[in-house]
Design an enzyme around this catalytic site. Structure first.
Site, short mmCIF file in Angstrom:
data_model
loop_
_atom_site.label_atom_id
_atom_site.label_comp_id
_atom_site.label_asym_id
_atom_site.label_seq_id
_atom_site.Cartn_x
_atom_site.Cartn_y
_atom_site.Cartn_z
CB CYS A 111 -33.02 -11.26 35.24
SG CYS A 111 -34.66 -12.03 35.30
CG ASP A 166 -52.04 -4.79 35.65
OD1 ASP A 166 -51.16 -4.85 36.53
OD2 ASP A 166 -51.80 -4.51 34.47
CD GLN A 207 -57.85 -9.99 30.67
OE1 GLN A 207 -57.77 -11.16 30.37
NE2 GLN A 207 -57.06 -9.45 31.59
CB THR A 208 -56.78 -4.99 25.03
OG1 THR A 208 -58.07 -5.59 25.12
CG2 THR A 208 -56.49 -4.65 23.57
CE1 TYR A 230 -55.14 -1.62 36.33
CE2 TYR A 230 -56.93 -1.21 34.78
CZ TYR A 230 -55.62 -1.05 35.16
OH TYR A 230 -54.78 -0.29 34.40
CD GLU A 266 -56.18 2.45 32.95
OE1 GLU A 266 -56.16 1.21 32.89
OE2 GLU A 266 -55.14 3.13 33.06
#
Length: 359
Positions: free
Chosen positions: A197, A136, A40-41, A118, A35
Site C-alpha cells: 500500500c 470481475d 478464472q485464468t 462480465y 476475455e
DNA sequence: GATTCGTGGCT
DNA sequence: TAGCCAAGAAT
C-alpha cells in the site's frame, strides 16, 4: 489537489499497463478470445494459449469452420473446457446470424453462449467503447477495499452493489480503458493478500487502509466442499494400438478423450477390482500377459479430489465388446487428441508405460 | 441460489 | 503445506 478515483486509475493505467498481445488492437474477435481465455485464468497462464489460438484460428470464420475437437486440442490443458465448446458454438452463430460480426450491444452479446455479464461488458466497452461497467474478481477486490465494503463477493447483493459503484465511476470517454484499468490495478497493485500500500496512488482515500482491513477484504462466504472421486483407467495397448474413449455429457472433461474406465466399487482393492473386471470379460489376471496397476495418482481440482489408477494391459487381444464410444488408434496418433491434464501428466511422467513394444 | 466446471501459481 | 483463488458462465 483532490483527483477523483477515475482519473487516478486511468492515469495509473496509462503508465503501468502491461504490453499484452490482445491490447494491440480493438478487433472484437481478439477481445472476445482473450476475455474467454482469461475467465478464472491468470494472464501468464493464458498468454501462450491466446497466441496459439489466434495462430490456429486467425478469425471467426476459421474457428466456426473447424471441428470442435480441434478447438479442444488447442485448449488442452487450460481447463474449463466448456469455454472452448461454447466459443465454437458462438463462432458458428455469429457467422451465420451476423455475418461474422459481433453485435455491439451488451444485451445482444449476453445472448451468446459463454458470454455472461462480465464478458458482454468487456467486449462492449473495450471493442466498441460502449459505457458499460463490469465487475470481475479484481474490480470487486479494488472497490471493496477502497470503499470498505464487506458484503460477500459471492452474493447477488454484493455483485449488485459493486456494479452500482462501477457505474458511478465509469467515464463516458474511456469506458474500455477504465474497465481494464481497474482490473489491471487489481492484478498488479491491489493484489490479494498483502498488497504494497505504500506505493498505492489511492492509499490516502482507501477506507480499508484507513481501518487497517486491507487483508480482510474482500469477504467471501461460501466454502467449496471438496468431494473425492475415484477413477480406474484401463490402458490397453496391443499391436501398436491403444483404446481411447471420448468423454460424455454432464461430467467433467466433456468431449475430451481418455481411456475406458473400470467402474469403481467403493473400498475394493485395486487388484481385486482388476481381476473382477477382467474375469467378467473372460480374461484371467495371469502371469503370461503383461499387466500391472499403477500407484494412485492424485489430481486436485478446486471442487474435487480425483484419485486415479491406471490398469495397464499389454499385447493382449481386445476380445471383449467395445463399449459405446471406445475406439482404437495407433499409438502415434494420440497426439491428435485432447486429453485432460491428469492423463497428459501421467503420460509425461511414465512414457515407458506407453510404448507399443512393451512386451 | 447452489453446484459444477480445470489448472497452476502463490503464500 | 494445504489452502486460496484467478479478466466467470451455465444449469
Amino acid at each position: 489537489m483532490n483527483m477523483p478515483v477515475t482519473e487516478i486509475l486511468l492515469k495509473w493505467y496509462d503508465i503501468h499497463k502491461r504490453d499484452l498481445p490482445w491490447r494491440k488492437s480493438r478487433e472484437p474477435y481478439y477481445i472476445w478470445v482473450s476475455e474467454i481465455i482469461l475467465q478464472q485464468t491468470r494472464v501468464l497462464q493464458g498468454m501462450d494459449y491466446y497466441n496459439r489460438f489466434i495462430e490456429t484460428f486467425p478469425d471467426i470464420f476459421s474457428l466456426a469452420g473447424a471441428p470442435v475437437e480441434k478447438v479442444l486440442k488447442v485448449w488442452e490443458g487450460l481447463g474449463y473446457y466448456s469455454r472452448a465448446r461454447n466459443m465454437h458454438e458462438t463462432a458458428q452463430k455469429v457467422v451465420e446470424i451476423f455475418g461474422g460480426k459481433f453485435p455491439h450491444q451488451y444485451d445482444e452479446l449476453l445472448k451468446l453462449k459463454g458470454i455472461g455479464p462480465y464478458t458482454a461488458a468487456a467486449i462492449a466497452s473495450i471493442a466498441y467503447q460502449q459505457p458499460v461497467p463490469l465487475v470481475d474478481g479484481n474490480v470487486y477486490r479494488v472497490f471493496s477495499r477502497l470503499f470498505g465494503i464487506d458484503i460477500p463477493s459471492d452474493t447477488a447483493k454484493g455483485k449488485k452493489k459493486m456494479i452500482h459503484i462501477a457505474t458511478t465511476l465509469l467515464p463516458a470517454g474511456r469506458p474500455g480503458d477504465f474497465n481494464q484499468a481497474v482490473m489491471e490495478f487489481g492484478a498488479l497493485q491491489c493484489v490479494p493478500g498483502k498488497p504494497d500500500c505504500s506505493r498505492c496512488p489511492l492509499r490516502k482515500m482507501c477506507l480499508a487502509k484507513k481501518q487497517d482491513r486491507v487483508e480482510e477484504l474482500p469477504v467471501k462466504d461460501k466454502e467449496t466442499k471438496i468431494i473425492t472421486r475415484y477413477i480406474h483407467y484401463l490402458v490397453w495397448i496391443s499391436n501398436g494400438e491403444i483404446i481411447l474413449k471420448q468423454r460424455k455429457e454432464k461430467d467433467i472433461w466433456y468431449k475430451l478423450y481418455d481411456f475406458p474406465e473400470i467402474p469403481d466399487k467403493k473400498g475394493i482393492e485395486p487388484r481385486k477390482l482388476f481381476r473382477g473386471f477382467l474375469g467378467k470379460h473372460g480374461i484371467s489376471y495371469d502371469q503370461h500377459a503383461k499387466m500391472f496397476i499403477s500407484e494412485p495418482v492424485l489430481h486436485q481440482l478446486t471442487h474435487r479430489h480425483i484419485i486415479a489408477r491406471f490398469y495397464h494391459v499389454y499385447n493382449k487381444k481386445w476380445h471383449f465388446d467395445m463399449d459405446e464410444g471406445n475406439f482404437r488408434v495407433p499409438m502415434d496418433h494420440m497426439k491428435n487428441y485432447a486429453f485432460p491434464r491428469l492423463i497428459t501428466a501421467y503420460m509425461e511422467k511414465f512414457p515407458e508405460r506407453f510404448q507399443s513394444d512393451n512386451e
